[in-house]
Design a protein around this motif. Structure first.
Motif, short mmCIF file in Angstrom:
data_model
loop_
_atom_site.label_atom_id
_atom_site.label_comp_id
_atom_site.label_asym_id
_atom_site.label_seq_id
_atom_site.Cartn_x
_atom_site.Cartn_y
_atom_site.Cartn_z
N UNK A 722 96.38 108.94 64.38
CA UNK A 722 96.48 110.40 64.44
C UNK A 722 97.49 110.84 65.50
N UNK A 723 97.59 110.08 66.58
CA UNK A 723 98.43 110.50 67.70
C UNK A 723 99.90 110.72 67.31
N UNK A 724 100.59 109.76 66.66
CA UNK A 724 102.01 110.01 66.32
C UNK A 724 102.19 111.18 65.36
N UNK A 725 101.21 111.40 64.45
CA UNK A 725 101.31 112.53 63.54
C UNK A 725 101.23 113.85 64.30
N UNK A 726 100.39 113.90 65.32
CA UNK A 726 100.29 115.11 66.14
C UNK A 726 101.58 115.36 66.90
N UNK A 727 102.20 114.32 67.39
CA UNK A 727 103.47 114.46 68.11
C UNK A 727 104.53 115.05 67.19
N UNK A 728 104.61 114.54 65.95
CA UNK A 728 105.59 115.06 64.99
C UNK A 728 105.30 116.52 64.65
N UNK A 729 104.03 116.86 64.53
CA UNK A 729 103.67 118.24 64.20
C UNK A 729 104.09 119.20 65.31
N UNK A 730 103.87 118.80 66.55
CA UNK A 730 104.22 119.66 67.68
C UNK A 730 105.73 119.75 67.87
N UNK A 731 106.48 118.77 67.38
CA UNK A 731 107.94 118.87 67.44
C UNK A 731 108.42 120.05 66.59
N UNK A 732 107.72 120.28 65.47
CA UNK A 732 108.13 121.33 64.55
C UNK A 732 107.59 122.69 64.95
N UNK A 733 106.41 122.73 65.56
CA UNK A 733 105.81 124.02 65.92
C UNK A 733 104.93 123.83 67.14
N UNK A 734 105.42 124.28 68.28
CA UNK A 734 104.68 124.12 69.53
C UNK A 734 103.73 125.28 69.80
N UNK A 735 103.68 126.22 68.90
CA UNK A 735 102.82 127.39 69.10
C UNK A 735 101.52 127.33 68.30
N UNK A 736 101.25 126.22 67.66
CA UNK A 736 100.03 126.07 66.88
C UNK A 736 98.94 125.52 67.78
N UNK A 737 98.04 126.40 68.23
CA UNK A 737 97.03 125.97 69.20
C UNK A 737 96.04 124.98 68.61
N UNK A 761 97.05 122.44 79.89
CA UNK A 761 97.94 123.42 80.50
C UNK A 761 98.68 124.21 79.44
N UNK A 762 99.14 123.52 78.36
CA UNK A 762 99.83 124.21 77.27
C UNK A 762 98.91 125.22 76.60
N UNK A 763 97.64 124.85 76.40
CA UNK A 763 96.69 125.78 75.80
C UNK A 763 96.49 127.01 76.68
N UNK A 764 96.40 126.80 77.99
CA UNK A 764 96.25 127.93 78.91
C UNK A 764 97.49 128.82 78.89
N UNK A 765 98.68 128.19 78.79
CA UNK A 765 99.91 128.98 78.73
C UNK A 765 99.98 129.81 77.45
N UNK A 766 99.57 129.20 76.31
CA UNK A 766 99.56 129.95 75.05
C UNK A 766 98.60 131.13 75.13
N UNK A 767 97.46 130.93 75.76
CA UNK A 767 96.46 131.99 75.85
C UNK A 767 96.90 133.12 76.76
N UNK A 768 97.74 132.80 77.76
CA UNK A 768 98.17 133.81 78.74
C UNK A 768 99.36 134.64 78.26
N UNK A 769 100.01 134.21 77.20
CA UNK A 769 101.17 134.95 76.72
C UNK A 769 100.77 136.29 76.13
N UNK A 770 101.72 137.22 76.16
CA UNK A 770 101.48 138.53 75.56
C UNK A 770 101.34 138.38 74.04
N UNK A 771 100.52 139.23 73.46
CA UNK A 771 100.29 139.26 72.02
C UNK A 771 99.70 137.95 71.49
N UNK A 772 99.10 137.16 72.39
CA UNK A 772 98.49 135.93 71.93
C UNK A 772 97.17 136.23 71.24
N UNK A 773 96.77 135.32 70.37
CA UNK A 773 95.54 135.53 69.61
C UNK A 773 94.33 135.31 70.51
N UNK A 774 93.29 136.12 70.31
CA UNK A 774 92.05 135.95 71.07
C UNK A 774 91.30 134.70 70.63
#
Length: 903
Positions: A722-737, A761-774
């Motif tokens: 699962x790990x390498x597949x997750x890495x490839x997924x995040x390469x394409x879209x880093x905003x998918x929490x 830390x990335x999850x906390x950064x995504x949550x702190x951004x403006x217009x982020x999903x609750x």
């Protein structure tokens, strides 16, 4: 001598363009004029043709050599291909005659060969049996009325008879041929004329081009004791091993069969009806692989080697083959669209081409000259024809030039000049180019179109190439192609639009040998028109569209101009039902589309029309009927049924339909993705994994598919995969929490604590951004506890082992853990467990002051919770916490701290 005379007669018929007579020759009737052999009921038409071809080589008493018989076959294959191209591309059509004699019954030119006798029984059976009983029992619409050979549709009086009046071609047989030509899930264009001739050409030429491939098991070398079973199987199929061996002996000496087979493959690809906007070059991979193989052999034979002692001939053939290879890449829409091959062909021919600018005037009343595009072309060698040849060419060119519609023929008020008048006289003069050189200029013009957006500048540059080609009129189809391209450009201009439309109409009319608006006299049809052999001579070196493609382009231009009703009528003729529906929708005639489809279905049934009716009515029976008519080969019907059942919640049926479509057309990542999601809902994890694996192989940038691959591996407890597949997924879209959460769990399972910390830390950064999903969650308590516990365990293990490298690494990890805890406390709502974990971490790290501060914050947080006094569990937790605080102060041993610990 007799053998050479017969071959000479074959060549004469081919040169004269008498292709139908070649298909009626004794040789053709010997092969194709016999009834199918017994036991061939389940064989395809292609297999039947190949069997009869091999039987032709069994007769040992024939005085003809194997080579002579193969040459005869090659000529028949070429004649069949040329006849298909004549009927669908160049014309002239083969009507019953312009001036038929009254009271005299005449036979249609294609009677008896469309189809040949061997398929007449099959076509007849197809009319009398249902689709389930007979593979060939399918029906078809008549060809496009404007290109059909009798000029009109059948109206029901001759139901079941193809519009080639006078022949025995049935609708069922026509559609059966299309079913044979369908490939990789793509259906041929329904309204083509006589596709049987293309099927026949493909069968013959493919065998001649690769004699060892279809029959390698039947050669004498393979008829050994080790292959007795294979030979027995061949005999069971009714195929003679002797015929196969004799065929290989003769076919291996043919040098041009490979090139003609490649040309037939390109014609096959152009028959496939893919939408140009959706065709990304991945359609028909089977045909592309075959074309690539054939052309690679042609390049090796004709471009890399000398074929004769004549240098001019060698250069001409090499550049022509390279040009056709480039055009093949264009038709298959491959990367580069043939650009590199065009440049190589130009280099081989030594044609000097310069694209520049010069001052000139474009209109009649223009006072001052302005900059204009100019193409200069100079051939490497100039050969002056003798006087007799010059007079003949002049007369021939006069007929060809009559194709052009001039501005003055349209209106007396036109201000444009026929040609740009350049200031310098040298710019108005030009060298005489060969027909091949002119074809190369058209290819370079095509390259400009492929490489640039279709704007005014691109049009001007293309116009310069076309103007240079139109300076000469040496070949009917080369000149027609230049006129058509110029008309397409002028459709975008105000002053040239009227002439452009009339020019397109004139080029469309020249296909017919009937009287039309632009050819209104018998003289213009019979004497001023080029014969078929002249039109076909250089067709493979240019991009001249088939009749249906020309009309589709015209309809699209009408639609862009807002003339949607007229566009809909043309699309209706072409049976492009999606476009028909869209045009009528824009015109406010929503019910008209369904009415049109039902009317056409009442006349004759085709898979595409039933699929269109299904889209309009959402009736699954329409899609099922489309599958029956196409023998299960109509990909769109499979997918449409799958979507219908999916929307109804019948996931099992939807999955079966989608998989059925993918068996026909596997390179469809969107459908594979849907199969994957349905399989996950049905808990069919192996099918889901296969589906999403297909998606990422075909579309490596599909991040959601990578995420689903990882999700399946996580469900199956395979964190390492699962790990390498997750890495490839995040390469394409880093905003998918959701993917970040999945990565967090996976990293903890794999004990990759540094990456787990970074993920938090990335999850906390995504949550702190403006217009982020609750919906973006804070890292869970169990994850933080696992990270802290695992990091401390690694640290203690490194200390016990006295491993300096591991100790340094674990210290860096602990520093990151401290940063994570601080970030959690500062960016999230404070919870008691967070201070508890922080206190434990500080204690393990020897930070006693931090331990006390965190314990006190935990105590205050628990006291702020409402109703804790009545909750036994909370009371016990607070009591234990107070004991811990007291123990901490007691361990300190300071009087002031003990006073602080007093409650």
């Amino acid at each position: 001598i007799v053998e050479m005379k017969e071959l000479k007669q074959f060549f004469i018929l081919l040169e004269r363009g008498e292709y139908a007579e070649l298909l009626r020759s004794d040789v053709a009737l010997r092969i194709l004029g016999t009834a199918p052999i017994d036991g061939s009921g389940d064989a395809t038409m292609l297999e039947l043709i190949k069997r009869n071809l091999l039987d032709y080589f069994v007769d040992e008493t024939s005085p003809k050599s194997e080579l002579a018989r193969c040459i005869e076959l090659e000529i028949i294959g070429i004649a069949s291909l040329n006849l298909f191209l004549q009927l669908n591309y160049t014309g002239p059509s083969m009507d019953m005659g312009l001036k038929p004699e009254e009271g005299k019954e005449t036979r249609h030119p294609l009677d008896g060969i469309n189809p040949h006798e061997m398929f007449r029984t099959l076509a007849s059976d197809a009319d009398n049996k249902t689709t389930k009983e007979k593979k060939l029992a399918v029906s078809v619409s008549a060809p496009l009325s404007s290109i059909s050979e009798d000029g009109a549709y059948n109206t029901g009086k001759e139901k079941g008879i193809h519009s080639l009046k006078g022949t025995s071609t049935t609708d069922a047989f026509h559609n059966a041929v299309l079913s044979e030509l369908a490939i990789d899930g793509e259906w041929p264009f329904q309204v083509c004329v006589a596709p049987y001739f293309l099927l026949l050409a493909r069968a013959i030429l493919s065998m001649l081009a690769e004699p060892n491939r279809p029959f390698w098991l039947w050669t004498e070398k393979e008829n050994s004791s080790k292959n007795e079973d294979t030979v027995a199987d061949a005999k069971d199929l009714g195929i003679s091993s002797v015929g196969g061996a004799n065929f290989v002996v003769g076919a291996k000496h043919l040098s041009s069969a490979t090139l003609w087979n490649a040309r037939a493959i390109v014609a096959h690809r152009r028959l496939i009806s893919t939408r140009r906007d959706d065709d990304d070059g991945q359609a028909c991979p089977t045909l592309w692989n075959e074309a690539e193989t054939m052309f690679s052999r042609c390049l090796a034979a004709f471009c890399d080697k000398l074929i004769c002692d004549d240098e001019r001939r060698n250069t001409h053939v090499a550049s022509e083959v390279m040009l056709e290879w480039g055009l093949a890449q264009h038709h298959f829409r491959r990367l580069g669209r043939g650009k590199a091959s065009f440049n190589k062909a130009l280099k081989i021919s030594k044609l000097e081409v310069e694209v520049t600018g010069a001052e000139g005037k474009r209109t009649k009343y223009q006072q001052s000259a302005t900059a204009q595009y100019l193409v200069r072309a100079k051939p490497s060698l100039q050969k002056a024809p003798d006087q007799g040849a010059a007079d003949w060419m002049s007369k021939k060119n006069a007929h060809i030039e009559k194709q052009m519609i001039k501005h003055d023929d349209v209106s007396d008020d036109v201000i444009l000049l026929e040609k740009i008048k350049f200031e310098e006289q040298d710019d108005n003069a030009h060298y005489n180019l060969s027909i091949l050189d002119q074809s190369m200029l058209l290819a370079l013009c095509l390259d400009v179109k492929n490489d640039n957006p279709m704007d005014g500048l691109t049009g001007e540059q293309m116009g310069a190439f076309l103007a240079r080609v139109l300076n000469q009129c040496d070949d009917w189809m080369v000149y027609s192609t230049a006129l058509l391209e110029r008309a397409w450009l002028e459709c975008e201009r105000t002053h040239g639009r009227e002439r452009a439309i009339l020019q397109i109409q004139a080029l469309a009319d020249q296909h017919s040998n009937r009287l039309t608006l632009t050819q209104s006299t018998f003289k213009s049809v019979e004497e001023d028109s080029a014969p078929a052999q002249d039109r076909l001579r250089n067709l493979h070196g240019i991009v001249y569209p088939p009749r249906w493609d020309m009309l589709r382009d015209l309809a699209e231009r009408y639609a862009k101009l807002g003339v949607v009703t007229s566009a809909a009528e043309i699309f209706e003729e072409l049976e492009l039902w999606d476009d028909v529906v869209e045009c009528y929708r824009i015109a406010g005639k929503g019910t008209k589309a369904e009415e049109v489809v039902r009317t056409r279905l009442a006349e004759r049934e085709t898979p595409r029309m039933y699929a269109a009716l299904g889209d309009l009515t959402s009736d699954p029976k329409c899609f099922e009927r489309a599958l029956e008519l196409s023998s299960g080969k109509f990909y769109d019907a499979h997918v449409a049924l799958g979507k219908f059942y999916f929307e109804k919640g019948e996931l099992r049926k939807a999955l079966e339909c989608f998989l059925g479509g993918l068996e026909i057309k596997p390179l469809m990542p969107a459908v594979w993705f849907r199969v994957g999601t349905i399989s996950m809902q049905l808990s069919e994890w192996d099918t889901a994994l296969r589906a999403f694996t297909e998606v990422v192989q075909q579309e490596p940038e599909e991040g959601d598919a990578w995420a689903n691959v990882a999700a399946i591996h996580m469900h199956n407890r395979r964190a390492e995969e699962a790990y390498p597949a997750l890495i490839e997924s995040l390469k394409q879209n880093r905003n998918n929490w959701r993917v970040w959460v999945s990565k967090l769990y996976t990293c903890i399972d794999l004990k990759k604590f540094d990456e787990a910390i970074q993920t938090c830390i990335e999850l906390l950064n995504l949550k702190s951004r403006k217009n982020s999903s609750d919906l973006i969650p804070t890292p869970e308590e169990k994850c933080i506890r696992a990270i802290v516990r695992g990091s401390l365990r690694n640290y203690h293990s490194a200390c016990d082992a006295s491993d300096e490298v591991a100790l340094d690494s674990s210290k860096r990890t602990l520093a990151r853990v401290k940063q994570l805890l601080e970030k959690l406390k500062s960016s999230t709502k404070s919870e008691a467990w967070l201070y508890e974990v922080s206190a434990h971490f500080s204690e393990e790290m020897g930070l006693r002051e931090d331990v006390f501060n965190n314990l006190m914050k935990e105590y205050r947080t628990l006291q702020l919770e409402k109703g804790w006094e009545e909750d036994a569990a909370k009371i016990s937790q607070i009591t234990n916490l107070v004991k811990g605080i007291f123990s901490h102060h007691k361990a300190e041993g300071k009087h002031e701290n003990l006073i602080k610990a007093k409650l």
